[in-house]
Scaffold this motif. Structure first.
Motif, PDB file in Angstrom:
ATOM      1  N   ALA A 125       0.747  -1.175  -0.038  1.00  0.00           N
ATOM      2  CA  ALA A 125      -0.029  -0.079   0.127  1.00  0.00           C
ATOM      3  C   ALA A 125       0.720   1.248   0.069  1.00  0.00           C
ATOM      4  O   ALA A 125       0.243   2.180  -0.393  1.00  0.00           O
ATOM      5  N   ASP A 126       2.229   1.180   0.215  1.00  0.00           N
ATOM      6  CA  ASP A 126       3.115   2.196   0.250  1.00  0.00           C
ATOM      7  C   ASP A 126       3.840   2.572  -0.891  1.00  0.00           C
ATOM      8  O   ASP A 126       4.697   3.497  -0.934  1.00  0.00           O
ATOM      9  N   VAL A 127       3.477   1.512  -2.007  1.00  0.00           N
ATOM     10  CA  VAL A 127       4.348   1.880  -3.144  1.00  0.00           C
ATOM     11  C   VAL A 127       3.655   2.499  -4.357  1.00  0.00           C
ATOM     12  O   VAL A 127       2.429   1.922  -4.504  1.00  0.00           O
ATOM     13  N   LEU A 128       3.792   3.600  -4.794  1.00  0.00           N
ATOM     14  CA  LEU A 128       3.290   4.441  -5.623  1.00  0.00           C
ATOM     15  C   LEU A 128       3.858   4.577  -6.945  1.00  0.00           C
ATOM     16  O   LEU A 128       5.042   4.535  -7.122  1.00  0.00           O
ATOM     17  N   THR A 129       3.105   4.914  -8.009  1.00  0.00           N
ATOM     18  CA  THR A 129       3.595   5.487  -9.238  1.00  0.00           C
ATOM     19  C   THR A 129       2.933   6.432  -9.887  1.00  0.00           C
ATOM     20  O   THR A 129       1.820   6.744  -9.170  1.00  0.00           O
ATOM     21  N   GLY A 130       3.346   7.024 -10.937  1.00  0.00           N
ATOM     22  CA  GLY A 130       2.673   8.346 -11.428  1.00  0.00           C
ATOM     23  C   GLY A 130       3.475   9.248 -12.083  1.00  0.00           C
ATOM     24  O   GLY A 130       4.499   8.893 -12.937  1.00  0.00           O
ATOM     25  N   HIS A 131       3.107  10.398 -12.016  1.00  0.00           N
ATOM     26  CA  HIS A 131       3.672  11.661 -12.586  1.00  0.00           C
ATOM     27  C   HIS A 131       3.662  12.756 -11.737  1.00  0.00           C
ATOM     28  O   HIS A 131       2.897  12.978 -10.955  1.00  0.00           O
ATOM     29  N   GLU A 132       4.732  13.562 -11.425  1.00  0.00           N
ATOM     30  CA  GLU A 132       4.910  14.705 -10.748  1.00  0.00           C
ATOM     31  C   GLU A 132       5.804  15.766 -11.502  1.00  0.00           C
ATOM     32  O   GLU A 132       6.509  15.628 -12.066  1.00  0.00           O
ATOM     33  N   PHE A 133       5.442  17.046 -10.719  1.00  0.00           N
ATOM     34  CA  PHE A 133       5.890  18.297 -11.668  1.00  0.00           C
ATOM     35  C   PHE A 133       6.138  19.387 -10.696  1.00  0.00           C
ATOM     36  O   PHE A 133       5.371  19.647  -9.730  1.00  0.00           O
ATOM     37  N   SER A 134       7.231  19.921 -11.106  1.00  0.00           N
ATOM     38  CA  SER A 134       8.061  20.967  -9.703  1.00  0.00           C
ATOM     39  C   SER A 134       7.237  22.302 -10.272  1.00  0.00           C
ATOM     40  O   SER A 134       7.496  23.130  -9.300  1.00  0.00           O
ATOM     41  N   ARG A 135       6.509  22.387 -11.103  1.00  0.00           N
ATOM     42  CA  ARG A 135       5.948  23.866 -11.648  1.00  0.00           C
ATOM     43  C   ARG A 135       4.613  23.606 -12.097  1.00  0.00           C
ATOM     44  O   ARG A 135       4.135  22.468 -12.385  1.00  0.00           O
ATOM     45  N   PRO A 136       3.717  24.741 -11.830  1.00  0.00           N
ATOM     46  CA  PRO A 136       2.244  24.572 -12.224  1.00  0.00           C
ATOM     47  C   PRO A 136       2.205  24.318 -13.740  1.00  0.00           C
ATOM     48  O   PRO A 136       2.837  24.588 -14.590  1.00  0.00           O
TER      49      PRO A 136
END
Length: 386
Positions: free
Chosen positions: A207-218
């Protein structure tokens, strides 16, 4: 998850049509108000449902309050309630848990364009796959360092929490194994494949292992919030447990790795499959529990392991070699666009010079792996942030 969400948000007309066809309710700034309750019969009982930001698993807690409405105050209180709820929706943005609108306090870091090799040196130009160095000081690709990682062939990597190899195939790219890519993609709709194989360095809860996308700016050029809400609603139904946070300084889309992977298998060292093969076969028997017999269909595994509450019963150990495969047919890296079949929609303007990623991370913020997929289309906007 991210590409499904982005495709829907960039096609508001399609979303509206889909909403009508499916009978889905379109969310607007007035979505908390049922217009049929603006004028109630005399002496009626009004039931009010409020959505809060508290979570239990992947659900939003709903609190029902019933109260007797005095006839003379009914209309006035209904209008007051409507205005109050609308202002609350605008100010707090908490009507949907999966769509968090506000300022996110987490700090995300990403490799910027100025640290990349010169575009003339990109071996797979216009694409570049590279290590996302800022997320983990000990995240390394020994053979390729900070330069371009291979496309179409596996390469080794290591982080504080994971050691193994990665394979990224991008249809239409200048692959290091064009024959292997052609064999893999021929006869299939998929245009993107990524595989991770290796061992965890410490036992972790699924339950603690994630994936996805993330961005440092809007993100930029996003549609109206009600379009985002509708798209997020849809993705939440397709991928339970998904967390979509937009309209913040650091947007991110997260889902459980175990629930979003198309194939998961666990093997004893030496028995693991070759990740460059055409077909990887599911086998989660090493997880035990509901999977101990090894005959659980992929669809059922996704239902179980995409539920944050149920997947807490399972763990990834340090002895097993795990293989995670992900593929999709929406994001076309060669043109950096969403291929919706009847049209392609460019992503570079929305992403504002930020690349998509193939990442795995812990819920506490530690990274298992993080690789960026750049296109030279991103560089003009990205270079303005030197």
């Amino acid at each position: 998850v991210f590409w499904w969400w982005l495709g829907f948000t960039l096609l508001p007309i399609s979303i509206l049509v889909a909403s009508v066809i499916c009978g889905m309710r379109c969310q607007t700034m007035w979505s908390d108000v049922d217009s049929s309750n603006l004028i109630e019969p005399m002496g009626s009982v009004e039931t009010e449902t409020l959505a809060t930001a508290e979570d239990i698993g992947d659900s939003v807690i709903h609190t029902e309050k019933s109260r007797l409405i005095h006839p003379e105050q009914n209309r006035r209180q209904s209008i007051t309630s409507m205005i109050s709820k609308s202002m609350s929706s605008l100010m707090n943005r908490k009507s949907m848990r999966r769509l968090s609108i506000g300022i996110d306090k987490s700090i995300l870091h990403a490799r910027e364009a100025y640290s990349l090799p010169d575009v003339e040196e990109w071996p797979h130009r216009p694409l570049l796959v590279c290590l996302n160095t800022p997320v983990c000081s000990n995240h390394k690709v020994p053979e390729y360092g900070l330069g371009s990682c291979p496309i179409g062939v596996p390469f080794k990597f290591e982080s504080d929490l994971f050691v193994g190899q990665c394979l990224i195939r991008l249809k239409g790219a200048n692959s290091d194994d064009p024959e292997g890519d052609e064999e893999y993609f021929t006869g299939r709709k998929r245009i993107f494949q990524s595989v991770i194989q290796g061992q965890f360095k410490e036992k972790v809860n699924v339950a603690d292992v994630l994936t996805g996308h993330e961005f440092s700016r809007p993100l930029k050029n996003l549609p109206h919030p009600w379009v985002l809400k509708t798209a997020t609603n849809f993705i939440g139904k397709v991928t339970p447990g998904a967390n979509i946070v937009v309209h913040t300084n650091q947007p991110h889309v997260e889902a459980l790795l175990s629930g979003s992977s198309q194939v998961i298998r666990g093997d004893m060292p030496g028995n693991e499959p070759e990740i460059a093969c055409k077909n990887l076969v599911e086998d989660c028997s090493v997880l035990g529990g509901a999977f101990k017999d090894g005959n659980v269909p992929v669809a059922r595994r996704k239902r179980i392991l995409s539920n944050p509450t149920r997947c807490k019963e399972y763990s990834f150990d340090c002895e097993t070699v795990y293989t995670f495969e992900f593929y999709q047919n929406l994001f076309d890296a060669s043109s950096y666009s969403l291929d919706l079949g009847f049209t392609k929609i460019g992503c570079s303007k929305v992403l504002d010079g930020q690349p998509c990623q193939w990442l795995g991370k812990m819920r506490d913020g530690r990274y298992l792996w993080s690789f960026q997929i750049w296109h030279e289309k991103l560089l003009k906007a990205a270079n303005s942030y030197k």
